[in-house]
Design a protein around this motif. Structure first.
Motif, mmCIF file in Angstrom:
data_model
loop_
_atom_site.group_PDB
_atom_site.id
_atom_site.type_symbol
_atom_site.label_atom_id
_atom_site.label_comp_id
_atom_site.label_asym_id
_atom_site.label_seq_id
_atom_site.Cartn_x
_atom_site.Cartn_y
_atom_site.Cartn_z
ATOM 1 N N THR A 154 28.676 47.070 107.771
ATOM 2 C CA THR A 154 27.460 47.415 107.823
ATOM 3 C C THR A 154 26.704 45.963 106.625
ATOM 4 O O THR A 154 25.996 45.817 106.648
ATOM 5 C CB THR A 154 26.894 48.426 106.576
ATOM 6 N N VAL A 155 27.582 45.817 104.966
ATOM 7 C CA VAL A 155 27.371 44.601 104.369
ATOM 8 C C VAL A 155 26.988 42.980 106.067
ATOM 9 O O VAL A 155 26.475 42.419 106.261
ATOM 10 C CB VAL A 155 28.355 44.513 104.052
ATOM 11 N N ALA A 156 28.373 43.235 106.584
ATOM 12 C CA ALA A 156 28.241 42.305 107.839
ATOM 13 C C ALA A 156 27.320 41.865 108.804
ATOM 14 O O ALA A 156 26.203 40.911 109.413
ATOM 15 C CB ALA A 156 29.507 41.944 109.033
ATOM 16 N N ALA A 157 26.491 43.855 108.515
ATOM 17 C CA ALA A 157 25.422 43.813 110.142
ATOM 18 C C ALA A 157 24.032 43.625 108.857
ATOM 19 O O ALA A 157 22.993 42.662 109.872
ATOM 20 C CB ALA A 157 25.230 45.205 110.170
ATOM 21 N N LEU A 158 23.450 43.645 108.089
ATOM 22 C CA LEU A 158 22.753 43.389 107.344
ATOM 23 C C LEU A 158 22.893 41.674 106.527
ATOM 24 O O LEU A 158 21.917 40.840 107.045
ATOM 25 C CB LEU A 158 23.073 43.774 105.918
ATOM 26 N N VAL A 159 23.979 40.976 106.810
ATOM 27 C CA VAL A 159 24.068 39.529 106.759
ATOM 28 C C VAL A 159 23.440 38.453 107.229
ATOM 29 O O VAL A 159 22.843 37.567 107.461
ATOM 30 C CB VAL A 159 25.418 39.190 105.521
ATOM 31 N N ALA A 160 24.361 39.168 108.906
ATOM 32 C CA ALA A 160 23.587 38.827 110.308
ATOM 33 C C ALA A 160 21.729 39.059 109.892
ATOM 34 O O ALA A 160 21.597 38.249 111.099
ATOM 35 C CB ALA A 160 24.601 39.487 110.868
ATOM 36 N N ALA A 161 21.767 40.149 110.252
ATOM 37 C CA ALA A 161 19.971 40.454 110.296
ATOM 38 C C ALA A 161 19.438 39.346 109.670
ATOM 39 O O ALA A 161 18.038 38.621 109.412
ATOM 40 C CB ALA A 161 19.902 41.842 109.965
ATOM 41 N N VAL A 162 19.749 39.334 108.171
ATOM 42 C CA VAL A 162 18.487 38.213 107.240
ATOM 43 C C VAL A 162 18.951 37.269 108.240
ATOM 44 O O VAL A 162 17.894 35.867 107.607
ATOM 45 C CB VAL A 162 19.964 38.080 105.822
ATOM 46 N N PHE A 163 20.201 36.317 107.876
ATOM 47 C CA PHE A 163 20.611 35.221 108.949
ATOM 48 C C PHE A 163 19.047 34.675 110.072
ATOM 49 O O PHE A 163 19.028 33.922 110.643
ATOM 50 C CB PHE A 163 21.621 34.005 108.758
ATOM 51 N N MET A 164 19.675 35.304 111.276
ATOM 52 C CA MET A 164 19.325 35.362 113.243
ATOM 53 C C MET A 164 19.252 36.241 113.370
ATOM 54 O O MET A 164 17.834 36.303 114.557
ATOM 55 C CB MET A 164 20.670 36.083 112.888
ATOM 56 N N LEU A 165 17.900 37.425 112.635
ATOM 57 C CA LEU A 165 16.886 38.515 113.474
ATOM 58 C C LEU A 165 15.850 37.842 113.171
ATOM 59 O O LEU A 165 15.193 37.650 112.183
ATOM 60 C CB LEU A 165 17.185 39.810 112.698
ATOM 61 N N PRO A 166 15.600 37.528 114.263
ATOM 62 C CA PRO A 166 14.399 36.634 114.538
ATOM 63 C C PRO A 166 12.699 37.793 114.246
ATOM 64 O O PRO A 166 12.562 39.371 115.029
ATOM 65 C CB PRO A 166 13.814 36.466 115.923
ATOM 66 N N HIS A 167 11.512 37.169 114.259
ATOM 67 C CA HIS A 167 10.518 38.455 113.539
ATOM 68 C C HIS A 167 10.313 39.002 115.489
ATOM 69 O O HIS A 167 10.300 38.236 116.474
ATOM 70 C CB HIS A 167 9.396 37.468 113.010
ATOM 71 N N ALA A 168 9.146 39.950 115.414
ATOM 72 C CA ALA A 168 8.744 39.981 116.405
ATOM 73 C C ALA A 168 7.782 39.714 116.912
ATOM 74 O O ALA A 168 7.140 39.205 116.226
ATOM 75 C CB ALA A 168 8.731 42.124 116.482
ATOM 76 N N PRO A 169 7.428 39.180 118.071
ATOM 77 C CA PRO A 169 6.494 38.456 118.527
ATOM 78 C C PRO A 169 5.019 39.512 118.894
ATOM 79 O O PRO A 169 5.156 40.066 118.460
ATOM 80 C CB PRO A 169 6.673 37.971 120.508
#
Length: 465
Positions: A154-169
């Motif tokens: 879950t920590v890995a998923a949070l870090v990935a989301a912080v740096f790579m998850l884009p904003h919704a268009p």
């Protein structure tokens, strides 16, 4: 992957949790149940909250809640706080549908179809990875080490989301109709009656409350095998009450200006048919899954079974995961020339073949392993094909909401399949373990249910316009 791991930290750890915390097995069972119930309610809620511009914020917030919940499971704390942590972890099970919306928004059509198919398979196929890992960590280092796996992921998923998850268009205005979206002339999305669409900032609190009552009650009563054995009348009353509340919720959602779930989308024949297929098909799929895992762990003293440990039984599930993942990779490429109906029918036929194999041949350990591998391929193909049927007639803005409904329907089907298997085996139990004929009977009943799924696929209008 986080959803798959969190889901696998339930069933394999029940006995270990009971020993570590000094509670009964019935109490320890709640470490599985409470996570599933939290996920069942959170999935449609997150599907709505994450349908608009707030999606990135919603994902990061829920992942943060999951990390806190994972910490509660790892730190030596009272059992009540462990349950609270598991509930917090379970709330993140609904994030899968938001990832489908991300894929649809930010990838081209072909890559989005492949990614959504894999996301649909991942939470199920990942069981074959999570079960043996949690089993060996528990055996070697204790139950908190297994929960530590959930914290790491879950920590890995949070870090990935912080740096790579884009904003919704930012979406152009559209009008949602039963046969799909069309441009709107006004500045806001509106439904078929002219009401503003559910991407508004308003939130349907009444819908959440009713759903939080109906869904857990429905899933609990379905899964309580002992209640059906000893108090069938009470079970029927609770089941009917839960269904009535769920019906009332659906009526309310249809009349609400900004609904939690846009049930009007279910009026499209292809969407409604796909959810019926998911419900009935899910019953058979999880019934066989539960039969095989229970059979291989039955001690040989019962006259059958192989007496496998939790870790060894987890290894038996590896073919289920591997072949499910393979099917998830292959199915999107087949969709164009096979079509939705044939693809769902073919995958259901594979599940039926797994039932027949387990029913007639399981004397050597390799046979149940082959059967669960065949089941994994069928489940993977089925799960990968399902989103294409629904999303073909669903507006992009409603991706998460539409798929969240399908995910809840799948949970109800899986719970029903698990409970059905338990009831059939209980009816064939005279001592400590059920007779082997109980497994045969359950397998053939599951085969009949899967045949019924094939018939439904043949008759219902699954082909989108």
């Amino acid at each position: 992957m986080a959803s798959a791991v969190i889901g696998s930290l339930g069933a394999p750890l029940i006995t270990a949790v009971a020993e570590a915390y000094g509670v009964s097995l019935a109490a320890s069972q709640w470490t599985l149940t409470i996570a599933l119930l939290a996920g069942s309610v959170a999935t449609p809620v997150l599907g709505r909250l994450g349908s608009g511009s707030r999606r990135r914020t919603v994902v990061l917030t829920v992942l943060g809640v999951e990390v806190v919940g994972s910490l509660l499971t790892v730190i030596p704390l009272p059992f009540a706080l462990l349950l609270l942590g598991r509930a917090a972890q379970g709330s993140g099970l609904g994030l899968v549908v938001l990832m489908m919306a991300v894929a649809r928004d930010h990838l081209d059509e072909q890559r989005a179809a492949r990614t959504i198919a894999l996301l649909s398979v991942a939470s199920t196929a990942g069981i074959g990875i999570g079960y043996p890992l949690s089993g060996i960590l528990t055996d070697q280092f204790g139950v908190r080490a297994a929960y530590g796996l959930g914290l790491v992921v879950t920590v890995a998923a949070l870090v990935a989301a912080v740096f790579m998850l884009p904003h919704a268009p930012t979406r152009p205005p559209t009008t949602t109709r039963p046969d799909g979206p069309t441009p709107a002339s006004t500045s806001t999305r509106s439904d078929v009656r002219g009401a503003p669409a559910s991407t508004s900032t308003r939130f349907d609190v009444r819908g959440v409350v009713l759903l939080a009552i109906a869904l857990p009650a429905l899933l609990l009563v379905i899964g309580e095998t002992r209640l059906w054995q000893h108090h069938a009348g009470l079970a029927v009353v609770i089941l009917v009450a839960a269904l009535l509340v769920l019906f009332g919720w659906a009526v309310l959602e249809a009349r609400t200006e900004h609904p939690l779930v846009d049930v009007r989308l279910l009026r499209h024949p292809a969407v409604a048919a796909a959810n019926v297929v998911m419900l009935v098909g899910g019953v058979g799929m999880y019934l066989l899954f539960s039969l095989i895992t229970r059979y291989v762990q039955t001690p040989t003293a019962a006259g059958y079974g192989f007496g496998l440990s939790t870790f060894e039984a987890g290894l038996v599930l590896v073919p289920f995961s591997v072949l499910g993942f393979v099917a998830g990779r292959l199915v999107p490429g087949w969709r164009e020339w096979l079509g939705a109906r044939l693809l769902l029918g073919a995958s259901t036929s594979v599940v039926l073949a797994a039932f027949v194999l387990f029913a007639v041949a399981r004397a050597q350990l390799v046979l149940p392993i082959v059967a669960i591998g065949v089941l994994g391929f069928g489940v993977g193909a089925f799960s990968a094909a399902m989103p294409a049927v629904i999303l073909a007639v669903t507006p992009a803005a409603e991706t998460a909401s539409a798929m969240s409904v399908n995910a809840v329907v799948r949970s109800v089907g899986f719970s029903t399949g698990s409970a059905l298997g338990g009831l059939i085996l209980a009816a064939h139990t005279t001592g400590t373990f059920p007779t082997e004929s109980g497994f045969t009977t359950a397998a053939w009943i599951g085969a009949a249910a899967t045949t019924g799924t094939l018939l439904i696929i043949t008759l219902l209008p699954l082909k989108p316009r």
